[in-house]
Design an enzyme around this catalytic site. Structure first.
Site, mmCIF file in Angstrom:
data_model
loop_
_atom_site.group_PDB
_atom_site.id
_atom_site.type_symbol
_atom_site.label_atom_id
_atom_site.label_comp_id
_atom_site.label_asym_id
_atom_site.label_seq_id
_atom_site.Cartn_x
_atom_site.Cartn_y
_atom_site.Cartn_z
ATOM 1 N N CYS A 33 102.452 -4.348 1.472
ATOM 2 C CA CYS A 33 102.896 -5.566 2.156
ATOM 3 C C CYS A 33 104.049 -6.245 1.415
ATOM 4 O O CYS A 33 104.587 -7.233 1.894
ATOM 5 C CB CYS A 33 101.732 -6.543 2.348
ATOM 6 S SG CYS A 33 100.806 -6.243 3.871
ATOM 7 N N HIS A 39 107.767 -5.716 7.334
ATOM 8 C CA HIS A 39 106.932 -4.851 8.177
ATOM 9 C C HIS A 39 106.172 -5.781 9.100
ATOM 10 O O HIS A 39 106.132 -7.002 8.882
ATOM 11 C CB HIS A 39 105.970 -4.017 7.328
ATOM 12 C CG HIS A 39 104.979 -4.866 6.598
ATOM 13 N ND1 HIS A 39 105.302 -5.510 5.435
ATOM 14 C CD2 HIS A 39 103.716 -5.241 6.902
ATOM 15 C CE1 HIS A 39 104.263 -6.228 5.042
ATOM 16 N NE2 HIS A 39 103.286 -6.088 5.915
ATOM 17 N N HIS A 41 102.700 -6.794 11.798
ATOM 18 C CA HIS A 41 101.277 -6.649 12.095
ATOM 19 C C HIS A 41 101.023 -7.125 13.521
ATOM 20 O O HIS A 41 101.727 -8.002 14.025
ATOM 21 C CB HIS A 41 100.416 -7.510 11.166
ATOM 22 C CG HIS A 41 100.445 -7.075 9.743
ATOM 23 N ND1 HIS A 41 99.701 -6.027 9.261
ATOM 24 C CD2 HIS A 41 101.144 -7.548 8.677
ATOM 25 C CE1 HIS A 41 99.925 -5.880 7.968
ATOM 26 N NE2 HIS A 41 100.805 -6.791 7.581
ATOM 27 N N ASP A 79 105.072 -15.672 17.573
ATOM 28 C CA ASP A 79 105.094 -14.364 18.244
ATOM 29 C C ASP A 79 106.484 -13.730 18.180
ATOM 30 O O ASP A 79 107.482 -14.360 18.558
ATOM 31 C CB ASP A 79 104.646 -14.519 19.686
ATOM 32 C CG ASP A 79 104.317 -13.188 20.330
ATOM 33 O OD1 ASP A 79 103.918 -12.251 19.601
ATOM 34 O OD2 ASP A 79 104.456 -13.084 21.566
HETATM 35 NI NI NI Z 1 101.457 -7.078 5.694
#
Ligand code: NI
Length: 138
Positions: A33, A39, A41, A79
């Protein structure tokens, strides 16, 4: 006491890191992370409110109020956003799920109270097997 939970979903990017640590130390503490190039989720958010049902209607709250407040205060700002860079209520905080749960609580508590709704728990899953939950004693 009745507990009523609304589930919402959002996708967001983040990076777990401290500015004052180098990439090596961030990787050692935060693992994957801490990837410098971000990245994402698929988060799930569970907002639980509680109280006694209205004797006249049998209902705890107006669900439309609850979902509108969650959407406006939390989902729209989060979002498809980068939590580290773009989410005002996460500014200055490490973008952990733990901190996200606390920040979401702070965003929701007052507007819900205005509608006579008591917030009891904010729970977030960042991945299938990990949940965090934030509660306060009333
Ligand atoms: Ni993460």
């Amino acid at each position: 006491m009745i507990y009523l939970t609304r589930r919402e979903r959002f996708n967001a990017a983040h990076r777990m890191y401290r500015d004052d640590w180098d990439d090596e130390k961030n990787l050692a503490v935060f693992g994957k992370c801490s990837n410098p190039n971000w990245h994402g989720h698929n988060y799930e958010l569970f907002v639980t409110v509680c109280g006694e049902p209205d004797p006249e209607t049998g209902l705890l709250i107006n669900l439309k109020d609850l979902s509108r407040i969650i959407r406006q205060r939390v989902i729209d700002p989060l979002d498809h956003k980068n939590i580290n860079l773009e989410v005002p209520f996460m500014k200055g905080r490490i973008a952990s799920t733990e901190n996200l749960a606390i920040a979401i609580w702070e965003e929701l508590e007052e507007p819900l109270r205005h509608k006579g709704i008591t917030l009891c728990s904010v729970k977030i899953s960042e991945s299938e097997n990990n949940f965090v939950e934030y509660k306060k004693n009333h």
